[in-house]
Design an enzyme around this catalytic site. Structure first.
Site, mmCIF file in Angstrom:
data_model
loop_
_atom_site.group_PDB
_atom_site.id
_atom_site.type_symbol
_atom_site.label_atom_id
_atom_site.label_comp_id
_atom_site.label_asym_id
_atom_site.label_seq_id
_atom_site.Cartn_x
_atom_site.Cartn_y
_atom_site.Cartn_z
ATOM 1 N N HIS A 1 0.985 -9.521 -6.776
ATOM 2 C CA HIS A 1 2.222 -9.260 -6.753
ATOM 3 C C HIS A 1 2.619 -8.489 -8.156
ATOM 4 O O HIS A 1 3.258 -7.751 -7.935
ATOM 5 C CB HIS A 1 2.510 -10.620 -6.757
ATOM 6 C CG HIS A 1 3.065 -11.276 -6.027
ATOM 7 N ND1 HIS A 1 3.634 -12.864 -5.556
ATOM 8 C CD2 HIS A 1 2.985 -10.781 -4.580
ATOM 9 C CE1 HIS A 1 3.593 -12.599 -3.727
ATOM 10 N NE2 HIS A 1 3.558 -11.861 -3.880
ATOM 11 N N CYS B 1 -1.568 9.651 7.191
ATOM 12 C CA CYS B 1 -0.461 8.434 6.373
ATOM 13 C C CYS B 1 -1.439 7.515 5.051
ATOM 14 O O CYS B 1 -0.541 6.755 4.919
ATOM 15 C CB CYS B 1 -0.008 7.677 7.042
ATOM 16 S SG CYS B 1 -0.901 6.894 7.703
HETATM 17 C C1 PEP Z 1 -5.170 3.237 5.455
HETATM 18 O O1 PEP Z 1 -5.909 2.521 5.955
HETATM 19 O O2 PEP Z 1 -5.213 4.296 5.106
HETATM 20 C C2 PEP Z 1 -3.827 3.397 5.665
HETATM 21 C C3 PEP Z 1 -2.883 3.420 5.387
HETATM 22 O O3 PEP Z 1 -3.408 1.767 6.220
HETATM 23 P P1 PEP Z 1 -3.538 0.647 4.763
HETATM 24 O O4 PEP Z 1 -3.381 1.145 4.139
HETATM 25 O O5 PEP Z 1 -2.141 -0.324 5.612
HETATM 26 O O6 PEP Z 1 -4.757 0.151 5.926
#
Ligand code: PEP
Ligand code: MG
Length: 760
Positions: free
Chosen positions: A364, A680
């Site tokens: 957190h 992403c």
């Molecule tokens: C990733 O793995 O790059 C992603 C965007 O998902 P997370 O960070 O939520 O695993």
């Protein structure tokens, strides 16, 4: 032998003080191994020598007096070679050097082993014997194993602390800079301030009471004061903070409200314990249960419970308790476990950065620090908090590096970088929301990653095309049960509705790994390779279907929903998930009679984050509408480096040539397959990463909302063909650091030097 070893280590770790502990150690080893002498020499990196620190067998008068140069004698040789040395007759060894003070003339057999912690030689441990003989394999194995255990003790326990304070020794070279896990990016400097609440549950002595009614009222009063305090802290938080941050305090409130906690504490009061002891008994049971789960997220919930209980305890023991006295100047908050409430209590104008010995990116405190824009480093296990108290600290939240007591010039340079960073944010903010087009007219599409509401993320920026990754697990993590369909429907609908013209990509539940649900505990030895993402939801179709139905129902009036599947490893997972999505779609359509006549099946995409998926792109492409590269997990799985483990954090590097090569292959294949593709992961919000991703052919990037303007500036400052030239140059390099340095140089020569951070 293992039992003896364990007993020795336990006894030594229970002995307070460096001198006493090491003396105990040499005595125990000498007796257990039946040798004539056992000694420890500790390294002094300032003086470049080993000091005889403890012995049982050599002349005790030589302790602290005999110093052996790093390249001198057999001790120096063990340190230099970083391996054990086992010789029958030390006197005949060419590197033997006579130190008359230690009085070792009668000893012939010599076994020495280095004491190493995190690649640094902290000292050398020896056993000697009068007889001329080679020590046995077992004896050698024993000493080597013992040295590894003791190294941990020396580095982590009070020993090193005392050593530094009492003998004026510096930290071993290289530990002036220590590593943790980046928790929140940015640079900060200030005096280390160790959080030190005077009263701690763990230090409390159990006591009985005389007056049950009084103790119950004392407890209830303390709870109500704590509740007021938590409300005040949460009230003091900036209004613009996302809801998920405020939810941390709601969670505290729920814990205080929990009938079970109060009932259990009062039950113990009725058994005869006073209020403080009753609280201690109950909380320790709770915390032990959480800690035993061996799951970072659950362990962190134990931290919250203990933090909260320490606050209650403070009011039980001293209803007019004093709070911490914070330093007058800028400071870096340091604690064993930083909690969200500590952060809220610190004076924000002086709090520059945060350093937590435990915790990870999911703590957190890390979430809150990111939302507050305070640089934070988590999981700094290689140093004791007390060592940092009052010391000047430089925090690099990009790379997760802390510099302790820097040289004046280094501190000046860091201060300059911080000023530049502030000036840069102002400049970037002033740029506004200009379209993301390179100097040679190549357009990029920027999206944001979001986790609860999307209103802050998409607010006032028309340049943002939509949400590239909506992490649905975040609202799931904030509840104490799986949210029912109607609740999910309302949440998803409000999100689609808030920006009906922007694409919103909702990822199906991606829990497991480092994102467990408190109400759905998963105990696994290897959670990142375990039951996470799509694997879990396909095994629990009821969870998947409820979520799919909620998303599809929410999209009835809107056309902006896209659904994305996490952790795809095999084609069969896509087929099965699509079957369930279709089932949900037809169910919703059928149930609604004509009400949902406009309902359309949303576009379905998958995350490319498991290496196996990279090698099946053509097959996968036949079944999905789009791809999105999760560079965080892809890096973790390609390099086999746990993204949350500070011990290997220096190995986690998305600029590793293997990662970059794979990223390029994905971009090329997606182009050939005519599949839209986004990145992403964090790399899409990193200036150096973006230059390379653009050169590889990526046109859609999804990132944290606070990175958007910075990345827009990068895009608007470069020409795509220059980025492509750079990529063809760095793709020939084999060292991640060399690649990063070359890209940083590129940024600098394009007037983006302010975005370049050491190791970031
Ligand atoms: C990733 O793995 O790059 C992603 C965007 O998902 P997370 O960070 O939520 O695993
Ligand atoms: Mg991922």
């Amino acid at each position: 032998m293992l039992t003896t070893l364990k007993q020795i280590v336990q006894e030594v770790s229970r002995t307070p003080g460096l001198e006493a502990a090491l003396n105990r150690l040499v005595t125990l080893v000498k007796a257990a191994m039946q040798v004539d002498s056992c000694s420890i020499y500790l390294a002094n990196y300032e003086q470049q020598h080993f000091v005889l620190t403890a012995t049982n067998g050599l002349d005790p008068a030589a302790v602290g007096q005999v110093c052996i140069g790093f390249s001198e004698g057999l001790i120096g040789l063990v340190g230099q070679r970083e391996e054990p040395l086992n010789i029958e007759n030390a006197h005949q060894h060419p590197r033997f050097k006579h130190y008359p003070e230690v009085k070792e003339e009668s000893y012939h057999a010599f076994l020495g082993t280095p004491i190493i912690y995190q690649r640094k030689v902290l000292g050398v441990m020896t056993m000697q014997q009068q007889a001329q003989r080679q020590f046995s394999q077992d004896e050698e194995a024993f000493l080597v194993t013992l040295a590894t255990q003791i190294a941990l003790e020396i580095a982590n326990a009070d020993m090193l602390d005392e050593l530094i304070k009492s003998e004026g020794m510096a930290l071993p070279s290289g530990q002036q800079s220590i590593n943790g896990v980046p928790g929140s990016s940015g640079l900060a400097m200030g005096q280390g301030f160790v959080w030190d609440k005077q009263i701690l549950l763990s230090t409390l002595v159990n006591r009985q009471h005389q007056d049950e009614a009084h103790e119950i009222s004392l407890y209830r009063c303390a709870v109500s004061k704590t509740r007021e305090e938590v409300a005040l802290l949460s009230h003091g938080l900036d209004d613009s903070l996302p809801d998920d941050i405020k939810a941390i305090f709601t969670m505290y409130d729920q814990l205080l409200d929990a009938n079970s906690l109060g009932r259990e504490v009062e039950h113990h009061i009725k058994l005869g314990w006073n209020a403080a002891t009753s609280l201690k008994i109950v909380i320790e049971e709770y915390a032990a249960r959480f800690k035993a789960m061996q799951d970072p997220y659950m362990q962190e919930r134990a931290v919250d419970i203990i933090d909260l209980s320490n606050r209650i305890l403070g009011y039980i023991l001293n209803p007019l308790q004093q709070t911490n006295t914070f330093p007058e100047e800028s400071f870096i908050l340091v604690a064993d476990e930083i909690t969200a409430s500590m952060l809220a209590e610190c004076p924000s104008e002086r709090l520059q950065g945060v350093l937590s010995i435990h915790g990870s990116q999911n703590s957190h405190a890390a979430i809150l620090a990111r939302a507050l824009g305070i640089p934070a480093i988590m999981g700094v296990t290689s140093v004791l908090p007390s060592l940092l108290d009052g010391k000047m600290l430089l925090i690099d939240g990009y790379a997760g590096v802390i510099t302790i007591s820097p040289e004046q010039l280094q501190a000046q340079e860091f201060a300059r970088l911080i000023n530049e960073e502030h000036a840069l944010s102002a400049k970037i903010d002033a740029l506004g929301n200009e379209p993301s087009i390179t100097l040679d007219n190549h357009a990029m599409s920027l999206y944001v990653n979001a986790g609860l509401s999307v209103k802050h993320e998409l607010a006032d920026n028309d340049n943002i095309k939509g949400v590239g990754l909506y992490r649905t697990e975040i609202p799931f993590m904030q509840r104490d049960h799986f949210p029912p369909e109607q609740e999910q429907y309302e949440l998803y609908r409000s999100i689609l509705q808030s920006h009906p013209t922007k694409a919103i990509t909702m990822r199906t539940l991606d829990v497991g790994g480092d994102k467990p649900l408190a109400y759905f505990p998963i105990v696994e030895d290897n959670p990142f390779l375990g039951w996470r993402g799509i694997r879990l939801t396909l095994d629990q179709p009821e969870i998947f279907l409820v979520q799919a139905r909620a998303m599809i129902r929410a999209s009835e009036e809107y056309t902006n929903l896209q659904i994305m599947l996490p952790m795809i490893t095999s084609l069969s997972e896509v087929k099965e998930a699509k079957r369930l999505l279709k089932q949900a779609f037809y169910e919703v359509k059928e149930e609604s009679n004509d009400a949902y006549s406009n309902l359309m099946m949303p576009k379905i995409g998958i995350m490319i984050e498991v290496p196996a998926a990279v090698y099946q792109l053509p097959q996968l492409a036949q079944h999905v509408d789009f791809f999105s590269v999760g560079s965080n997990d892809l890096t973790q799985y390609l390099l086999a480096v746990d993204r949350n483990n500070s011990r290997v954090s220096s190995l986690y590097n998305s600029f590793h040539p293997a990662v970059l090569t794979v990223l390029q292959q994905i971009a090329q294949q997606a182009l050939m397959l005519h599949k839209p593709i986004t990145v992403c992961g964090e790399l899409a919000g990193d200036p150096a990463g973006v230059v390379l991703l653009m050169a590889m052919g990526y046109q859609k990037l999804s990132m944290n909302a606070h990175s958007v303007r910075k990345i827009n500036w990068v895009i608007r400052s470069i020409e795509l063909h220059h980025a492509q030239q750079l990529w063809s140059e760095v793709s020939a390099l084999d060292d991640p650091n060399a690649i990063k340095m070359r890209v940083d140089l590129f940024l600098e020569t394009h007037g983006l030097g302010g975005l370049v951070r050491a190791g970031g």
